[in-house]
Design a protein around this motif. Structure first.
Motif, PDB file in Angstrom:
ATOM      1  N   VAL A  56      -1.547  -3.804 -16.018  1.00 15.50           N
ATOM      2  CA  VAL A  56      -2.783  -3.823 -15.243  1.00 15.50           C
ATOM      3  C   VAL A  56      -3.084  -5.282 -14.962  1.00 15.50           C
ATOM      4  N   SER A  57      -3.474  -5.555 -13.740  1.00 10.45           N
ATOM      5  CA  SER A  57      -3.811  -6.915 -13.331  1.00 10.45           C
ATOM      6  C   SER A  57      -5.327  -6.983 -13.181  1.00 10.45           C
ATOM      7  N   VAL A  58      -5.961  -7.861 -13.973  1.00 10.59           N
ATOM      8  CA  VAL A  58      -7.424  -7.917 -14.043  1.00 10.59           C
ATOM      9  C   VAL A  58      -7.893  -9.334 -13.710  1.00 10.59           C
ATOM     10  N   ILE A 109     -13.080   0.079 -16.271  1.00 11.35           N
ATOM     11  CA  ILE A 109     -12.916  -0.701 -15.054  1.00 11.35           C
ATOM     12  C   ILE A 109     -11.980   0.063 -14.111  1.00 11.35           C
ATOM     13  N   THR A 110     -12.294   0.043 -12.849  1.00 10.53           N
ATOM     14  CA  THR A 110     -11.412   0.618 -11.842  1.00 10.53           C
ATOM     15  C   THR A 110     -10.356  -0.422 -11.500  1.00 10.53           C
ATOM     16  N   ILE A 111      -9.101  -0.002 -11.546  1.00 13.50           N
ATOM     17  CA  ILE A 111      -7.981  -0.898 -11.261  1.00 13.50           C
ATOM     18  C   ILE A 111      -7.057  -0.234 -10.249  1.00 13.50           C
ATOM     19  N   ALA A 112      -6.678  -1.001  -9.242  1.00 11.47           N
ATOM     20  CA  ALA A 112      -5.675  -0.523  -8.290  1.00 11.47           C
ATOM     21  C   ALA A 112      -4.403  -1.365  -8.391  1.00 11.47           C
ATOM     22  N   TYR A 160       0.841  -1.201   0.000  1.00 14.07           N
ATOM     23  CA  TYR A 160       0.000   0.000   0.000  1.00 14.07           C
ATOM     24  C   TYR A 160       0.866   1.236   0.000  1.00 14.07           C
ATOM     25  N   PRO A 161       0.378   2.388  -0.459  1.00 11.92           N
ATOM     26  CA  PRO A 161      -0.816   2.521  -1.291  1.00 11.92           C
ATOM     27  C   PRO A 161      -0.506   2.120  -2.723  1.00 11.92           C
ATOM     28  N   VAL A 162      -1.544   1.976  -3.523  1.00  8.89           N
ATOM     29  CA  VAL A 162      -1.395   1.660  -4.947  1.00  8.89           C
ATOM     30  C   VAL A 162      -2.205   2.673  -5.756  1.00  8.89           C
ATOM     31  N   PRO A 163      -1.781   2.942  -7.000  1.00 11.23           N
ATOM     32  CA  PRO A 163      -2.538   3.911  -7.808  1.00 11.23           C
ATOM     33  C   PRO A 163      -3.962   3.437  -8.043  1.00 11.23           C
ATOM     34  N   ALA A 164      -4.881   4.363  -8.121  1.00 12.78           N
ATOM     35  CA  ALA A 164      -6.271   4.063  -8.486  1.00 12.78           C
ATOM     36  C   ALA A 164      -6.516   4.692  -9.851  1.00 12.78           C
ATOM     37  N   ILE A 212       4.362  17.260 -15.311  1.00 14.49           N
ATOM     38  CA  ILE A 212       3.099  17.173 -14.576  1.00 14.49           C
ATOM     39  C   ILE A 212       3.287  17.718 -13.167  1.00 14.49           C
ATOM     40  N   ASP A 213       2.428  18.649 -12.797  1.00 10.68           N
ATOM     41  CA  ASP A 213       2.382  19.162 -11.418  1.00 10.68           C
ATOM     42  C   ASP A 213       1.343  18.304 -10.698  1.00 10.68           C
ATOM     43  N   TYR A 214       1.813  17.377  -9.871  1.00 11.70           N
ATOM     44  CA  TYR A 214       0.921  16.410  -9.244  1.00 11.70           C
ATOM     45  C   TYR A 214      -0.050  17.049  -8.264  1.00 11.70           C
ATOM     46  N   SER A 215       0.304  18.217  -7.747  1.00 10.72           N
ATOM     47  CA  SER A 215      -0.645  18.900  -6.859  1.00 10.72           C
ATOM     48  C   SER A 215      -1.843  19.418  -7.653  1.00 10.72           C
ATOM     49  N   LEU A 216      -1.654  19.696  -8.933  1.00 11.59           N
ATOM     50  CA  LEU A 216      -2.774  20.095  -9.794  1.00 11.59           C
ATOM     51  C   LEU A 216      -3.517  18.875 -10.351  1.00 11.59           C
ATOM     52  N   ALA A 217      -2.790  17.796 -10.600  1.00  3.61           N
ATOM     53  CA  ALA A 217      -3.401  16.575 -11.137  1.00  3.61           C
ATOM     54  C   ALA A 217      -4.287  15.890 -10.097  1.00  3.61           C
ATOM     55  N   LYS A 218      -3.945  15.998  -8.837  1.00  2.00           N
ATOM     56  CA  LYS A 218      -4.708  15.422  -7.721  1.00  2.00           C
ATOM     57  C   LYS A 218      -4.981  13.924  -7.905  1.00  2.00           C
ATOM     58  N   PRO A 219      -3.925  13.116  -8.112  1.00  2.00           N
ATOM     59  CA  PRO A 219      -4.152  11.678  -8.303  1.00  2.00           C
ATOM     60  C   PRO A 219      -4.676  11.016  -7.033  1.00  2.00           C
ATOM     61  N   LEU A 220      -5.319   9.873  -7.240  1.00  2.00           N
ATOM     62  CA  LEU A 220      -5.897   9.100  -6.131  1.00  2.00           C
ATOM     63  C   LEU A 220      -5.115   7.809  -5.934  1.00  2.00           C
ATOM     64  N   VAL A 221      -5.078   7.349  -4.691  1.00  2.71           N
ATOM     65  CA  VAL A 221      -4.492   6.058  -4.383  1.00  2.71           C
ATOM     66  C   VAL A 221      -5.519   5.237  -3.618  1.00  2.71           C
ATOM     67  N   PHE A 222      -5.326   3.923  -3.662  1.00  3.33           N
ATOM     68  CA  PHE A 222      -6.192   2.979  -2.961  1.00  3.33           C
ATOM     69  C   PHE A 222      -5.384   2.395  -1.817  1.00  3.33           C
ATOM     70  N   CYS A 223      -5.979   2.391  -0.630  1.00  4.09           N
ATOM     71  CA  CYS A 223      -5.259   1.929   0.546  1.00  4.09           C
ATOM     72  C   CYS A 223      -6.265   1.412   1.572  1.00  4.09           C
TER      73      CYS A 223
END
Length: 180
Positions: A50-52, A33-36, A14-18, A156-167
């Motif tokens: 991607v692992s499905v 499909i949502t993938i983490a 953890y964490p992993v990208p969402a 890429i300015d990650y603070s502007l991109a606001k990526p999500l993680v799954f945890c």
């Protein structure tokens, strides 16, 4: 001093990208499909995976088409991210139900998601059967980035991109903090 406790083997990383992965196959509507379980796997050539789960509708679409797009959502797409992980594309049109916009890709048939700030077009180079899941190793053929999340150097300015993680069964937004 903290004592370690042994646990049974599990997916404890953890964490992993969402992310939202799009795919399509002739005769089927485009799916999301949502993938983490995803990540970078090689740099030259640039490759990801991607692992499905083999029972998922998107598994069939990716396996038979040999293509997919990893769409990296921002915090603004958290509701759609959650929805696309809970319903099957066999039963519903996820683009229609979420209001997300499919946009033609430049190198693959699977669409980009317009609302996601970053999109990676991928061609499957190898499928690794692992048991419950297959890992689709894809070469990145094109990267699309919204201009409004780029800094002055074009990165890429990650603070502007606001990526999500799954945890731990929840989604979290990556936030800018102190550099270590």
């Amino acid at each position: 001093m903290n004592m370690k406790v042994s646990k049974s083997p599990s997916t404890a990383l953890y964490p992993v990208p969402a992310v939202l992965v799009t795919s399509v196959l002739e005769g089927y509507q485009p799916d999301i499909i949502t993938i983490a379980w995803t990540g970078t796997i090689n740099s030259e050539p640039p490759m990801v995976y991607v692992s499905v789960h083999t029972s998922r509708h998107s598994h069939k679409l990716i396996k038979e088409s040999g293509q997919y797009v990893i769409n990296i959502p921002s915090a603004e797409q958290s509701k759609e991210l959650n929805y696309c992980g809970k319903v099957s594309g066999r039963d519903v049109d996820k683009f229609q139900n979420t209001g997300l916009t499919p946009v033609p890709a430049t190198n693959v048939q699977a669409p980009l998601i317009k609302e996601c700030p970053v999109n990676l077009e991928c061609q499957v180079r190898q499928v690794v059967s692992l048991g419950s899941h297959d890992a689709f190793i894809g070469e990145i053929l094109a990267v699309h980035v919204n201009e409004d999340i780029l800094d002055a150097q074009g990165k890429i300015d990650y603070s502007l991109a606001k990526p999500l993680v799954f945890c731990g069964g929840q989604y979290f937004m990556c936030i800018k903090g102190n550099n270590l």
